[in-house]
Enzyme design. Structure first.
Site, PDB file in Angstrom:
ATOM      1  N   TYR A   1       0.854  -1.193   0.000  1.00 37.05           N
ATOM      2  CA  TYR A   1       0.000   0.000   0.000  1.00 37.05           C
ATOM      3  C   TYR A   1       0.884   1.236   0.000  1.00 37.05           C
ATOM      4  O   TYR A   1       1.347   1.692   1.039  1.00 37.05           O
ATOM      5  CB  TYR A   1      -0.924   0.014   1.216  1.00 37.05           C
ATOM      6  CG  TYR A   1      -1.894  -1.154   1.298  1.00 37.05           C
ATOM      7  CD1 TYR A   1      -2.135  -1.974   0.199  1.00 37.05           C
ATOM      8  CD2 TYR A   1      -2.558  -1.439   2.487  1.00 37.05           C
ATOM      9  CE1 TYR A   1      -3.023  -3.043   0.288  1.00 37.05           C
ATOM     10  CE2 TYR A   1      -3.448  -2.499   2.576  1.00 37.05           C
ATOM     11  CZ  TYR A   1      -3.671  -3.298   1.474  1.00 37.05           C
ATOM     12  OH  TYR A   1      -4.546  -4.360   1.569  1.00 37.05           O
TER      13      TYR A   1
ATOM     14  N   PHE B   1     -13.125  -4.984   1.342  1.00 36.27           N
ATOM     15  CA  PHE B   1     -14.227  -4.309   0.631  1.00 36.27           C
ATOM     16  C   PHE B   1     -15.550  -4.660   1.311  1.00 36.27           C
ATOM     17  O   PHE B   1     -16.495  -5.133   0.681  1.00 36.27           O
ATOM     18  CB  PHE B   1     -14.228  -4.725  -0.848  1.00 36.27           C
ATOM     19  CG  PHE B   1     -14.980  -3.774  -1.752  1.00 36.27           C
ATOM     20  CD1 PHE B   1     -14.947  -2.402  -1.541  1.00 36.27           C
ATOM     21  CD2 PHE B   1     -15.722  -4.251  -2.812  1.00 36.27           C
ATOM     22  CE1 PHE B   1     -15.640  -1.530  -2.374  1.00 36.27           C
ATOM     23  CE2 PHE B   1     -16.419  -3.393  -3.656  1.00 36.27           C
ATOM     24  CZ  PHE B   1     -16.372  -2.026  -3.427  1.00 36.27           C
ATOM     25  N   PRO B   2     -15.638  -4.425   2.637  1.00 40.77           N
ATOM     26  CA  PRO B   2     -16.776  -4.957   3.401  1.00 40.77           C
ATOM     27  C   PRO B   2     -18.074  -4.177   3.254  1.00 40.77           C
ATOM     28  O   PRO B   2     -19.139  -4.703   3.582  1.00 40.77           O
ATOM     29  CB  PRO B   2     -16.279  -4.894   4.843  1.00 40.77           C
ATOM     30  CG  PRO B   2     -15.311  -3.746   4.855  1.00 40.77           C
ATOM     31  CD  PRO B   2     -14.639  -3.776   3.503  1.00 40.77           C
TER      32      PRO B   2
ATOM     33  N   GLY C   1     -23.980  -2.548  -3.457  1.00 40.05           N
ATOM     34  CA  GLY C   1     -24.539  -2.742  -4.785  1.00 40.05           C
ATOM     35  C   GLY C   1     -25.814  -1.939  -4.986  1.00 40.05           C
ATOM     36  O   GLY C   1     -25.914  -0.788  -4.572  1.00 40.05           O
TER      37      GLY C   1
END
Length: 290
Positions: free
Chosen positions: A70, A215-216, A220
């Site tokens: 990162y 990516f919790p 959508g």
């Protein structure tokens, strides 16, 4: 706990012992977004990045997940700047095994000498003598798994790491890895809208392995006006993202969500999700809707 819960909402998420001995509050923080665009270079506002990390701990977060890639290393150096010397109850997890050749470019490299080098660099950048949880960021298909994990097992034997985890793996790969060295955690993509790793989570729960969904908070189409999250959001006075995190916390006691952000305001909103208590019907409705 009332007053503490107000000041430190992450405590409401409950605790989990990684590897049976590293206790963390289950709602953690993922430090990928502290870097520049494409997870490359320095953040636009380094001072805010430091504030985010300090505020996370103030809010009761005791589990911070990062990786050497990162930045590269930008996230680890910011963590050290913000939080070193570290509180006794703070667990910092990092990873190695993805190398970077530019913004948005990620390439698996699992050669033993590379993994050792990256571990030594992470120790230096984080200011640690031992890394609590060290994760193989990706399995390198060009290197025998026994060589990749064997090197991590050596680093563990030397006291440079305490526990070993995996990332983006199948159930078969977890079991293959466990034949080589003890594994305590798995980090896979998983959220309310994308549950393709359901079998991996179930396997982790059966074997008491921490499951760290990255990516919790993806929701959508569920968060659209009039969508399934609308009514429940209104009932709880909660955002769709908070409901997505509350659902993950309810999903299994081994789940350790690590929502990431580069903003203090967004961090505070995410951590408040630990205090959202879904009813059985709400939990089932969210699961069914997705």
């Amino acid at each position: 706990m009332g007053d503490d819960a107000g000041r430190q909402p992450a405590k409401a998420s409950g605790t989990y012992r990684i590897g049976g001995d590293l206790q963390v509050d289950r709602l953690g923080y993922g430090a990928m977004q502290l870097t520049g665009p494409g997870v490359w270079g320095d953040p636009r506002d380094p001072a805010e990045a430091v504030r985010v990390l300090r505020r996370a701990y103030e809010l009761g977060v005791t589990f911070i997940d990062t990786a050497d890639s990162y930045g590269p290393f930008v996230s680890e150096l910011l963590i050290r700047q913000a939080l070193h010397p570290y509180a006794d109850d703070l667990v910092i997890a990092t990873k190695a095994g993805l190398t970077r050749s530019g913004p948005g470019d990620w390439r698996p490299v699992g050669r033993p000498e590379y993994l050792r080098q990256q571990c030594e660099l992470s120790l230096r950048h984080l200011g640690l003598e031992s890394i609590g949880l060290y994760q193989l960021h990706r399995i390198d298909a060009l290197v025998p798994l026994a060589d990749q994990l064997g090197e991590l097992a050596l680093l563990k034997q030397e006291g440079k790491i305490r526990h070993i985890g995996l990332s983006e793996v199948t159930v078969a790969q977890i079991e293959q890895a466990r034949q080589i060295t003890p594994i305590v955690s798995v980090q896979n993509l998983y959220n309310l809208a994308d549950r393709s790793a359901e079998d991996v989570l179930d396997h982790c729960e059966r074997n008491d392995l921490a499951f760290i969904p990255w990516f919790p908070i993806a929701t959508g189409n569920l968060a659209k006006p009039g969508g399934p999250l609308d009514a429940i959001s209104t009932d709880h006075g909660a955002t769709p993202a908070q409901l997505a995190l509350a659902w993950l916390l309810r999903r299994s006691p081994v789940v350790l969500p690590i929502p990431g952000t580069s903003s203090v305001a967004h961090l505070e909103e995410n951590v408040a999700a630990a205090q959202v208590q879904l009813t059985d019907d709400e939990y089932a409705a969210l699961a069914k809707a997705a």
